[in-house]
Write a protein that holds these residues in place. Structure first.
Motif, mmCIF file in Angstrom:
data_model
loop_
_atom_site.group_PDB
_atom_site.id
_atom_site.type_symbol
_atom_site.label_atom_id
_atom_site.label_comp_id
_atom_site.label_asym_id
_atom_site.label_seq_id
_atom_site.Cartn_x
_atom_site.Cartn_y
_atom_site.Cartn_z
ATOM 1 N N UNK A 145 46.874 40.640 31.815
ATOM 2 C CA UNK A 145 45.986 40.658 32.971
ATOM 3 C C UNK A 145 46.810 40.527 34.248
ATOM 4 N N UNK A 146 46.233 41.024 35.331
ATOM 5 C CA UNK A 146 46.845 40.943 36.651
ATOM 6 C C UNK A 146 45.944 40.090 37.541
ATOM 7 N N UNK A 147 46.568 39.350 38.462
ATOM 8 C CA UNK A 147 45.812 38.557 39.440
ATOM 9 C C UNK A 147 46.254 38.979 40.831
ATOM 10 N N UNK A 148 45.268 39.264 41.691
ATOM 11 C CA UNK A 148 45.597 39.678 43.047
ATOM 12 C C UNK A 148 45.624 38.473 43.985
ATOM 13 N N UNK A 149 45.944 38.712 45.236
ATOM 14 C CA UNK A 149 46.088 37.645 46.225
ATOM 15 C C UNK A 149 44.796 36.880 46.463
ATOM 16 N N UNK A 150 43.637 37.475 46.122
ATOM 17 C CA UNK A 150 42.348 36.784 46.278
ATOM 18 C C UNK A 150 42.030 35.870 45.097
ATOM 19 N N UNK A 164 41.584 37.109 41.996
ATOM 20 C CA UNK A 164 40.760 37.950 41.132
ATOM 21 C C UNK A 164 41.602 38.487 39.967
ATOM 22 N N UNK A 165 41.186 38.200 38.719
ATOM 23 C CA UNK A 165 41.869 38.709 37.527
ATOM 24 C C UNK A 165 41.284 40.061 37.166
ATOM 25 N N UNK A 166 42.149 40.996 36.741
ATOM 26 C CA UNK A 166 41.666 42.328 36.378
ATOM 27 C C UNK A 166 42.612 42.995 35.385
ATOM 28 N N UNK A 167 42.086 44.026 34.727
ATOM 29 C CA UNK A 167 42.888 44.858 33.834
ATOM 30 C C UNK A 167 43.615 45.905 34.660
ATOM 31 N N UNK A 168 44.867 46.221 34.320
ATOM 32 C CA UNK A 168 45.569 47.246 35.079
ATOM 33 C C UNK A 168 44.877 48.599 34.944
ATOM 34 N N UNK A 169 44.903 49.331 36.037
ATOM 35 C CA UNK A 169 44.316 50.667 36.069
ATOM 36 C C UNK A 169 43.857 50.992 37.465
#
Length: 189
Positions: free
Chosen positions: A61-66, A68-73
């Motif tokens: 999983x990736x986490x952005x500066x906000x 927010x966890x998400x799947x790459x794509x």
């Protein structure tokens, strides 16, 4: 029984076992009505590609500066192949590369309320978001292009934890998508 009848039965079984994933969705952030199906859409409708990446059995999983966890794509570029988009998005968001071929789980078929397409070359108002899984190798930092999500963390974690992080404050279908990827992966072993 015919192949068509067999396939219809398989699709119905998947919908029954993963009801939140297959339920009609309203993605208010994009003015999009979406519904998942394991029936793959034509290439020309696919605007977004996302992956449940497995690294040594764990989900990346990736986490952005906000936070927010998400799947790459992400979104396909003009005239970009599915394979090229997937490779680019994995590198940009997860610092990862494919370690095996992707297995496509299905797609959300979408209809947008927007009067214009998100990008001029995309189909409109109908489009599809393709979902799959693959073995990946995280071997560098995300490239974080200026026009993309700014990823601050990439982490491989047990599938149950990934499902919890993805559904936190969001729809339950995210956890079912992870469970479907885990099931599909175990069937391909």
């Amino acid at each position: 029984m015919t192949d068509t009848t067999d396939r219809a039965g398989e699709l119905a079984d998947l919908a029954a076992r993963f009801p939140a994933l297959h339920a009609p969705q309203r993605w208010a952030w994009g003015g999009i009505d979406a519904q998942f199906s394991a029936e793959l859409p034509p290439d020309g409708l696919i605007t977004n590609i996302h992956l449940v990446g497995f690294s040594q059995g764990q989900v990346v999983l990736c986490r952005d500066a906000r936070g927010h966890w998400f799947l790459p794509g992400g979104t396909r570029e003009e005239a970009e192949s599915i394979e090229s988009c997937l490779a680019r998005e994995l590198r940009e968001e997860a610092g990862a590369g494919l370690a095996g071929p992707p297995v496509w789980l299905g797609a959300h078929r979408c209809v947008t309320d927007s009067p214009v397409p998100y990008r001029p070359w995309q189909p409109h108002p109908e489009k599809a978001w393709l979902w799959g899984w693959a073995e990946v190798t995280v071997d560098s930092a995300p490239t974080n292009p200026a026009d993309g999500e700014q990823v601050v963390e990439v982490r491989a974690m047990p599938p149950a934890e990934a499902g919890r992080l993805l559904t936190r404050g969001r729809e339950a279908w995210w956890g079912e998508l992870i469970a479907l990827a885990v099931e599909s992966r175990s069937n391909h072993s």
